[in-house]
Enzyme design. Structure first.
Site, short mmCIF file in Angstrom:
data_model
loop_
_atom_site.label_atom_id
_atom_site.label_comp_id
_atom_site.label_asym_id
_atom_site.label_seq_id
_atom_site.Cartn_x
_atom_site.Cartn_y
_atom_site.Cartn_z
N LYS A 27 0.82 -1.21 0.00
CA LYS A 27 0.00 0.00 0.00
C LYS A 27 0.85 1.26 0.00
O LYS A 27 0.58 2.22 -0.74
CB LYS A 27 -0.96 0.00 1.20
N SER A 28 1.91 1.28 0.82
CA SER A 28 2.77 2.46 0.89
C SER A 28 3.40 2.76 -0.46
O SER A 28 3.45 3.92 -0.91
CB SER A 28 3.87 2.25 1.94
N GLY A 43 -5.34 7.79 5.73
CA GLY A 43 -4.45 8.76 6.36
C GLY A 43 -3.22 9.02 5.52
O GLY A 43 -2.70 10.15 5.46
N SER A 91 7.57 9.13 12.19
CA SER A 91 6.42 9.06 11.28
C SER A 91 6.89 9.17 9.84
O SER A 91 7.38 10.22 9.41
CB SER A 91 5.42 10.19 11.57
N GLN A 106 4.92 9.20 7.39
CA GLN A 106 3.99 10.08 6.70
C GLN A 106 4.42 11.53 6.81
O GLN A 106 4.38 12.29 5.83
CB GLN A 106 2.58 9.90 7.27
N ASP A 118 2.12 -0.97 11.87
CA ASP A 118 0.80 -1.36 11.38
C ASP A 118 0.47 -2.81 11.67
O ASP A 118 -0.69 -3.22 11.54
CB ASP A 118 0.70 -1.12 9.87
N LYS A 160 -4.34 5.86 15.29
CA LYS A 160 -4.53 5.25 13.97
C LYS A 160 -6.03 5.33 13.61
O LYS A 160 -6.76 6.15 14.14
CB LYS A 160 -4.02 3.81 13.98
N ARG A 171 -5.91 1.60 18.60
CA ARG A 171 -5.70 0.17 18.40
C ARG A 171 -5.27 -0.55 19.68
O ARG A 171 -5.46 -1.77 19.78
CB ARG A 171 -4.69 -0.06 17.27
N ARG A 180 -7.65 -3.08 9.98
CA ARG A 180 -6.67 -3.99 10.59
C ARG A 180 -7.24 -4.69 11.83
O ARG A 180 -6.87 -5.82 12.12
CB ARG A 180 -5.38 -3.25 10.90
#
Length: 444
Positions: free
Chosen positions: A22-23, A100, A173, A175, A326, A353, A357, A404
């Site tokens: 996905k990344s 996100g 992070s 991101q 993750d 997240k 979680r 998830r």
């Protein structure tokens, strides 16, 4: 809502292939859209999160088409980019859905372009904090109007020209790092990100692959200093996206905890900044063997042979958190079936997240018979020693729209006596649309 009960269905056998990372999928679309010419991407994850990125890049001028592969093995994506600095003003709000990654990385892209964009998302995404991204991008000259709590919906007015900055990440992070680097693409001069704790490096690898002038220096204490020269000219590429290790994680854990399992997961990306779960599971005694190791598009890849194993509880080193952040929800399931106590700390990031979680998994695992203690920054789990979880609770597990959580509790159901009811499996489509079919196929 679409509830489903997951129950023991025998060992996991055969060979499977999980969707593309996905990344890498997000980044391949974004950078292809900023290159001049045609890029081709195969193996792209076609989940809702990545499709949100594709829709946003189309809205800002890129021509993105999906075509069927000639050999029938999958699809290929053709991207005709607009060039760095040439993003167009979107006519409507950019709908990020539940993603996100799309939101934070695209905010970085827009921040150094002379356009204004409104970012919106679903109920779950709209609860997630954006301040960690808006802070550095504001230093570069971008202007933000956010909802209370620095959340979506928000309006971003890009800076032209943006100001290069040197930014030290206050939290680990990928991101935030990627958002600043992407903003630096169209910023005159050199933008610098200092990363005290290494995070996934897909952005750095791919930016170099597209021709950006980027350097990485690593100090003796592990601190990484990343510099990118702005006003870059990106060249179109052919990209083969490796299998997503975060998606493979559910099948790795399932094969380890379900007796009699022997499963090969093909084409899994094993970037060192993403492979923490495999290392930790091996420390616990997990039988995971790499086969056919190779490199695909600058990323290390291998097929993984996973066999049922009696896992031992361990104290997880907080230093590995960024490389498996993750994967902790499904890791908690593995810990619940291990022998002895597993202790995790340094997991503050899991509270912001798609859901909290830590709290959600503590509640869910307790409901199906696991022994879990929740701390401020982690979970302490006393495992069953390989015995199946009780499961069978009457109330469905609340997943809080978190894909998830849903998949992790589905895996827990495979190692339970009474099965596990998940309240809604629809969010799984954000990252792994074929999850249920693949799971059903290898346990048939």
């Amino acid at each position: 809502m679409r509830p489903r009960r997951f129950a023991a269905a025998g060992p996991l056998k055969g060979r499977i292939r999980v969707p593309g990372d996905k990344s890498i999928s997000h980044r391949s679309l974004m950078l292809s859209a900023l290159a001049v010419g045609e890029s081709r991407v195969t193996g792209l994850l076609e989940g809702e999160d990545v499709l949100a990125t594709a829709a946003a890049m189309r809205a800002m001028g890129a021509d993105i088409q999906r075509i069927g592969a000639k050999d029938g093995s999958g699809s290929e994506w053709l991207v005709h980019g607009v060039g760095v600095g040439a993003l167009l003003q979107p006519e409507t709000a950019l709908d990020m859905g539940n993603s996100g990654t799309s939101t934070r990385l695209l905010m970085g892209l827009v921040a150094s372009h002379p356009i204004t964009a409104c970012f919106v998302g679903d109920a779950s995404l709209s609860k997630r904090p954006m301040k960690r991204v808006t802070d550095p991008l504001s230093l570069m000259g971008a202007e933000f109007t956010t909802s209370p709590g620095e959340r979506l919906p928000l309006m971003l007015r890009g800076a032209s020209p943006a100001v290069p900055i040197e930014y030290r990440l206050p939290v680990a992070s990928a991101q935030v790092k990627s958002a600043v680097l992407l903003a630096g693409l169209n910023t005159p001069g050199i933008t610098t990100v200092i990363e005290p704790v290494p995070t996934r490096d897909h952005s750095e690898r791919m930016l170099k692959g597209f021709g950006a002038e980027l350097t990485v220096e690593v100090d003796s204490d592990g601190t990484r200093t990343i510099r990118i020269r702005g006003e870059a000219e990106l060249q179109p590429q052919r990209i083969e996206v490796p299998g997503d290790p975060s998606s493979a994680a559910f099948f790795i854990v399932a094969a380890l905890i379900v007796p009699g399992s022997e499963l090969v997961i093909e084409n899994v990306g094993l970037n060192a900044t993403r492979a923490g779960l495999i290392d930790v599971l091996r420390q616990m005694g997990g039988d995971i063997t790499e086969q056919n190791a190779r490199e695909v598009g600058g990323e290390p890849v291998a097929d993984l042979l996973v066999k049922h194993s009696l896992l031992k509880g361990i104290e997880v080193d907080p230093a590995v958190v960024p490389s498996m952040v993750d994967e902790f929800p499904v890791f908690f399931v593995a810990a619940a079936l291990a022998e002895g106590r597993t202790t995790t700390t340094g997991l503050d990031e899991l509270r912001v997240k798609e859901s909290d979680r830590l709290a959600v998994m503590a509640t869910a695992l307790t409901a199906v018979g696991a022994r879990v203690q929740e701390s401020e920054d982690g979970l302490i789990i006393d495992g069953t020693g390989g015995e199946a979880l009780a499961g069978g609770n009457k109330a469905a597990i609340a997943t809080h729209l978190d894909h998830r959580i849903a998949m992790s509790m589905a895996v827990a159901g495979l190692a339970s006596k009474g099965g596990v009811e998940v309240d809604d499996v629809r969010p799984i489509a954000t990252s792994f649309p074929a999850f249920e079919a693949l799971l059903d196929g290898c346990t048939a």
